[in-house]
Design an enzyme around this catalytic site. Structure first.
Site, PDB file in Angstrom:
ATOM      1  N   VAL A 132     -27.212 -13.870 -21.183  1.00 48.35           N
ATOM      2  CA  VAL A 132     -26.282 -14.576 -20.295  1.00 48.35           C
ATOM      3  C   VAL A 132     -25.020 -15.001 -21.030  1.00 48.35           C
ATOM      4  O   VAL A 132     -23.910 -14.864 -20.526  1.00 48.35           O
ATOM      5  CB  VAL A 132     -26.973 -15.807 -19.660  1.00 48.35           C
ATOM      6  CG1 VAL A 132     -25.999 -16.581 -18.776  1.00 48.35           C
ATOM      7  CG2 VAL A 132     -28.189 -15.360 -18.863  1.00 48.35           C
ATOM      8  N   ASP A 168     -30.902 -21.688 -20.686  1.00 46.43           N
ATOM      9  CA  ASP A 168     -30.919 -23.068 -21.213  1.00 46.43           C
ATOM     10  C   ASP A 168     -32.264 -23.450 -21.793  1.00 46.43           C
ATOM     11  O   ASP A 168     -32.408 -24.491 -22.424  1.00 46.43           O
ATOM     12  CB  ASP A 168     -30.598 -24.071 -20.089  1.00 46.43           C
ATOM     13  CG  ASP A 168     -29.252 -23.802 -19.485  1.00 46.43           C
ATOM     14  OD1 ASP A 168     -29.108 -23.949 -18.269  1.00 46.43           O
ATOM     15  OD2 ASP A 168     -28.352 -23.384 -20.230  1.00 46.43           O
ATOM     16  N   CYS A 213     -19.508 -26.274 -23.602  1.00 44.78           N
ATOM     17  CA  CYS A 213     -20.177 -26.059 -24.892  1.00 44.78           C
ATOM     18  C   CYS A 213     -19.648 -24.795 -25.580  1.00 44.78           C
ATOM     19  O   CYS A 213     -19.231 -23.852 -24.957  1.00 44.78           O
ATOM     20  CB  CYS A 213     -21.671 -25.865 -24.663  1.00 44.78           C
ATOM     21  SG  CYS A 213     -22.508 -27.375 -24.245  1.00 44.78           S
ATOM     22  N   LYS A 232     -28.602 -32.380 -14.238  1.00 41.98           N
ATOM     23  CA  LYS A 232     -27.173 -32.426 -14.613  1.00 41.98           C
ATOM     24  C   LYS A 232     -26.419 -31.354 -13.854  1.00 41.98           C
ATOM     25  O   LYS A 232     -25.314 -31.583 -13.352  1.00 41.98           O
ATOM     26  CB  LYS A 232     -27.027 -32.196 -16.111  1.00 41.98           C
ATOM     27  CG  LYS A 232     -25.610 -31.890 -16.559  1.00 41.98           C
ATOM     28  CD  LYS A 232     -25.490 -31.659 -18.053  1.00 41.98           C
ATOM     29  CE  LYS A 232     -25.722 -30.249 -18.438  1.00 41.98           C
ATOM     30  NZ  LYS A 232     -24.638 -29.298 -18.130  1.00 41.98           N
ATOM     31  N   ASN A 233     -27.022 -30.141 -13.738  1.00 42.52           N
ATOM     32  CA  ASN A 233     -26.300 -29.006 -13.165  1.00 42.52           C
ATOM     33  C   ASN A 233     -26.344 -28.952 -11.637  1.00 42.52           C
ATOM     34  O   ASN A 233     -25.905 -27.974 -11.044  1.00 42.52           O
ATOM     35  CB  ASN A 233     -26.821 -27.696 -13.778  1.00 42.52           C
ATOM     36  CG  ASN A 233     -26.500 -27.640 -15.265  1.00 42.52           C
ATOM     37  OD1 ASN A 233     -25.671 -28.426 -15.766  1.00 42.52           O
ATOM     38  ND2 ASN A 233     -27.154 -26.764 -15.999  1.00 42.52           N
ATOM     39  N   ARG A 235     -16.522 -28.348 -17.709  1.00 42.53           N
ATOM     40  CA  ARG A 235     -16.001 -27.221 -16.920  1.00 42.53           C
ATOM     41  C   ARG A 235     -15.944 -27.586 -15.439  1.00 42.53           C
ATOM     42  O   ARG A 235     -15.466 -26.813 -14.622  1.00 42.53           O
ATOM     43  CB  ARG A 235     -16.927 -26.009 -17.088  1.00 42.53           C
ATOM     44  CG  ARG A 235     -16.826 -25.351 -18.422  1.00 42.53           C
ATOM     45  CD  ARG A 235     -17.904 -24.319 -18.605  1.00 42.53           C
ATOM     46  NE  ARG A 235     -17.929 -23.307 -17.552  1.00 42.53           N
ATOM     47  CZ  ARG A 235     -17.082 -22.294 -17.459  1.00 42.53           C
ATOM     48  NH1 ARG A 235     -16.076 -22.209 -18.302  1.00 42.53           N
ATOM     49  NH2 ARG A 235     -17.199 -21.374 -16.516  1.00 42.53           N
TER      50      ARG A 235
HETATM   51  C1  EPZ Z   1     -24.071 -23.030 -15.457  1.00 43.84           C
HETATM   52  O1  EPZ Z   1     -22.947 -22.656 -16.229  1.00 43.84           O
HETATM   53  C2  EPZ Z   1     -24.721 -24.170 -16.203  1.00 43.84           C
HETATM   54  N1  EPZ Z   1     -23.765 -25.261 -16.356  1.00 43.84           N
HETATM   55  C3  EPZ Z   1     -25.179 -23.695 -17.583  1.00 43.84           C
HETATM   56  O2  EPZ Z   1     -25.856 -24.774 -18.194  1.00 43.84           O
HETATM   57  C4  EPZ Z   1     -26.158 -22.542 -17.406  1.00 43.84           C
HETATM   58  O3  EPZ Z   1     -26.535 -22.075 -18.674  1.00 43.84           O
HETATM   59  C5  EPZ Z   1     -25.478 -21.427 -16.612  1.00 43.84           C
HETATM   60  O4  EPZ Z   1     -25.016 -21.952 -15.341  1.00 43.84           O
HETATM   61  C6  EPZ Z   1     -26.425 -20.267 -16.335  1.00 43.84           C
HETATM   62  O5  EPZ Z   1     -27.557 -20.726 -15.649  1.00 43.84           O
HETATM   63  C7  EPZ Z   1     -23.496 -26.049 -15.282  1.00 43.84           C
HETATM   64  O6  EPZ Z   1     -24.021 -25.863 -14.198  1.00 43.84           O
HETATM   65  C8  EPZ Z   1     -22.521 -27.170 -15.515  1.00 43.84           C
HETATM   66  P1  EPZ Z   1     -22.322 -18.888 -15.147  1.00 43.84           P
HETATM   67  P2  EPZ Z   1     -21.832 -21.667 -15.602  1.00 43.84           P
HETATM   68  O7  EPZ Z   1     -21.053 -18.914 -14.383  1.00 43.84           O
HETATM   69  O8  EPZ Z   1     -21.722 -21.908 -14.148  1.00 43.84           O
HETATM   70  C9  EPZ Z   1     -19.799 -15.550 -17.376  1.00 43.84           C
HETATM   71  C10 EPZ Z   1     -26.213 -26.414 -19.813  1.00 43.84           C
HETATM   72  O9  EPZ Z   1     -26.566 -26.448 -20.999  1.00 43.84           O
HETATM   73  N2  EPZ Z   1     -18.703 -15.892 -16.456  1.00 43.84           N
HETATM   74  O10 EPZ Z   1     -23.596 -18.512 -14.459  1.00 43.84           O
HETATM   75  O11 EPZ Z   1     -20.620 -21.755 -16.435  1.00 43.84           O
HETATM   76  C11 EPZ Z   1     -20.096 -16.675 -18.363  1.00 43.84           C
HETATM   77  O12 EPZ Z   1     -19.219 -16.601 -19.467  1.00 43.84           O
HETATM   78  C12 EPZ Z   1     -25.223 -25.375 -19.344  1.00 43.84           C
HETATM   79  O13 EPZ Z   1     -26.609 -27.215 -18.912  1.00 43.84           O
HETATM   80  C13 EPZ Z   1     -17.580 -15.059 -16.433  1.00 43.84           C
HETATM   81  O14 EPZ Z   1     -17.499 -14.067 -17.155  1.00 43.84           O
HETATM   82  O15 EPZ Z   1     -22.575 -20.273 -15.881  1.00 43.84           O
HETATM   83  C14 EPZ Z   1     -21.522 -16.382 -18.748  1.00 43.84           C
HETATM   84  O16 EPZ Z   1     -21.539 -15.355 -19.723  1.00 43.84           O
HETATM   85  C15 EPZ Z   1     -24.887 -24.376 -20.438  1.00 43.84           C
HETATM   86  N3  EPZ Z   1     -16.562 -15.388 -15.597  1.00 43.84           N
HETATM   87  C16 EPZ Z   1     -22.136 -15.842 -17.452  1.00 43.84           C
HETATM   88  O17 EPZ Z   1     -21.026 -15.408 -16.637  1.00 43.84           O
HETATM   89  C17 EPZ Z   1     -16.609 -16.489 -14.771  1.00 43.84           C
HETATM   90  O18 EPZ Z   1     -15.640 -16.716 -14.017  1.00 43.84           O
HETATM   91  C18 EPZ Z   1     -22.949 -16.862 -16.687  1.00 43.84           C
HETATM   92  O19 EPZ Z   1     -22.089 -17.954 -16.429  1.00 43.84           O
HETATM   93  C19 EPZ Z   1     -17.757 -17.311 -14.816  1.00 43.84           C
HETATM   94  C20 EPZ Z   1     -18.795 -16.991 -15.665  1.00 43.84           C
END
Ligand code: EPZ
Length: 460
Positions: free
Chosen positions: A355, A333, A143, A45-46, A119
């Site tokens: 995370v 995840d 989510c 999915k990701n 997102r």
């Molecule tokens: C991706 O989310 C995945 N989703 C998530 O999977 C996964 O858990 C996550 O990466 C970490 O591996 C998709 O790819 C669609 P991040 P993403 O940016 O890109 C903070 C699932 O169940 N952050 O690595 O949103 C954020 O709040 C989903 O398949 C900021 O602060 O994750 C988090 O605390 C859930 N500012 C941390 O960084 C930003 O601009 C990691 O987020 C962006 C993120």
């Protein structure tokens, strides 16, 4: 007890090709039955959702293979179509053809109508800026596992020369002087922000140096796709990625990397229910950290060329102490499904979530079913926060073994929701799991898979 209506429905919906959004709200599950059998996981999915967005950057049609039938793919398909991209099924099951030759601007309300709780729209920015000079992004969903900010994304776009205007219903982004390569250092190895930079830099003028980048296998697969399109991207040591902008990219043909998160979810289900599940499509090289933890808990696995068999070899499950991290650490995840198995381990396990700031909400339902899980909102140690920007760290302490009994529970989010399914399948007695539609966001044909594994359920 696999109700014929369930089978009927699953079969009917399969015939109708409507497997993605099951048209019911709840599953009634009679647990206590070990899940045994073979299932197949398709593209991640990701990765798949991002690869679909990347097709916007090409001047010609792309072919993406092993696309799962999940609603997140439908969301991105809708978003691409409102921007004039033609999306059609290819010859093989799971093939998607994406033709961006008529790409056009879309109105915010059209985008909003399709974005749903995804997102992904934020990743349209770079490609749309290159193709059309502007992009509209509605306020984003996702989510309920934290506030899901996009500050890293917007800062990165500004580094390329984009102008971000906040609107009442979202943001409008323009690139009045075009997009130029930039030196960008992420405050945290964010998956989404890394993808944002990749999708913008490949066609920007000049070279981009990205530091503190995410390097998850899905990121590397997206880089492979972009390279096939004509991009020049080099992954350097220490999370540095260099991208030399090019003037033109072509469509790609690519078979998506398998879904590690889905594979880990079914592996955890095998452990929790005392079962034996062969997951076709799973590859050891991208699951090494999970496999180590799976073995330490007491699970067993056999690696084949076309998949991995995950099973409970008998004996007691053992507690573990794990901390979620960015790749190659233990993925955030993976913790939700695994925690269900940890409720059956003898002793106290600790899962430290570093995370997201609110990713243990699902444990309330497990405690309702007899688990003994305590969530420490402030984590367990007073040390300086690993994640510099916010007070993110929490810890769950799981004491077992605790027999689980059926209960009525509601799915809170995607991975937590799958954990509710595993818990209901593990529990003695009947459970009613409502709001299960969320699960089809990331788990293709999960009813068909439950049926193949001998689960006893009916739909309501
Ligand atoms: C991706 O989310 C995945 N989703 C998530 O999977 C996964 O858990 C996550 O990466 C970490 O591996 C998709 O790819 C669609 P991040 P993403 O940016 O890109 C903070 C699932 O169940 N952050 O690595 O949103 C954020 O709040 C989903 O398949 C900021 O602060 O994750 C988090 O605390 C859930 N500012 C941390 O960084 C930003 O601009 C990691 O987020 C962006 C993120």
């Amino acid at each position: 007890m696999s109700d014929t209506s369930a089978t009927g429905l699953a079969t009917d919906s399969r015939k109708a090709g409507a497997r993605v959004g099951y048209n019911f709200d709840a599953l009634v599950i009679d647990g206590g039955v070990p899940l045994k059998g073979t299932i197949e996981v398709l593209g991640a999915k990701n990765l798949v959702t991002k690869a679909m967005v990347a097709s916007l950057l090409g001047e010609t049609q792309s072919l993406l293979r092993d696309v799962p039938e999940i609603s997140d793919v439908q969301v991105v398909r809708g978003l691409l179509e409102v921007h004039g991209v033609t999306v059609t099924e290819g010859v093989e099951p799971g093939d998607l053809l994406l033709d961006p030759s008529n790409v056009r601007s879309a109105h915010m309300h059209e985008i909003d109508a399709h974005a749903g709780s995804s997102r992904i729209p934020i990743l349209f920015c770079g490609p749309l800026l290159h193709q059309l000079g502007e992009a509209f992004i509605p306020d984003l969903g996702g989510c309920r596992i934290g506030d899901r900010p996009i500050d890293f994304h917007l800062d990165a776009l500004r580094h390329f020369g984009a102008v971000v205007d906040k609107l009442p219903t979202g943001i409008r982004i323009t690139a009045p002087n075009g997009l130029r390569g930039a030196a960008i250092e992420l405050p945290y190895p964010s998956v989404g922000a890394t993808e944002q930079v990749l999708l913008t830099a490949v066609r920007a003028e000049g070279t981009t140096e990205l530091r503190n980048a995410a390097i998850e296998p899905e990121i590397m697969d997206l880089i492979a796709i972009l390279q096939k399109m004509g991009a020049i991207i080099s992954v350097e040591p220490n999370r540095v990625i260099l991208i030399e902008g090019v003037d033109r990219l072509e469509g790609y043909s690519h078979r998506a990397i398998f879904d590690r998160n889905e594979a880990a979810s079914w592996a955890s289900a095998a452990l929790a229910t005392g079962g034996d599940i062969e997951v076709k499509g799973a590859k050891q090289e991208h699951m090494m950290t999970f496999l180590n933890v799976f073995r330490k808990v007491g699970g067993a696995f056999d690696v084949y060329e076309d998949g991995i068999r995950f099973y409970h070899p008998g004996g007691e499950l053992k507690p573990v102490v794990i901390e979620t991290d960015v790749h190659p650490g233990f993925m955030t995840d993976w913790q939700q499904p695994l925690i269900v198995a940890l409720t059956q381990a003898r002793g106290a396990s600790i899962v430290h979530e570093t995370v997201y700031e609110n990713r243990f909400g699902f444990t309330d339902a497990l405690n309702q079913m007899g688990a003994d899980i305590t969530v420490h909102k402030q984590g367990l140690t007073g040390t300086a926060r690993r994640v510099p920007r916010r007070n993110l760290e929490q810890a769950a302490v799981i004491v077992g073994p605790t027999p689980l009994h059926g209960a009525d529970v509601e799915v809170p989010d995607l991975r937590g929701g799958f954990s509710h399914l595993i818990a209901a399948l593990t529990a003695e007695g009947r459970s009613r799991v409502s709001n299960v539609g969320i699960i089809s966001r990331g788990y293709g044909d999960f009813l068909g898979k439950l049926e193949a594994l001998g689960a006893r359920f009916s739909v309501e």
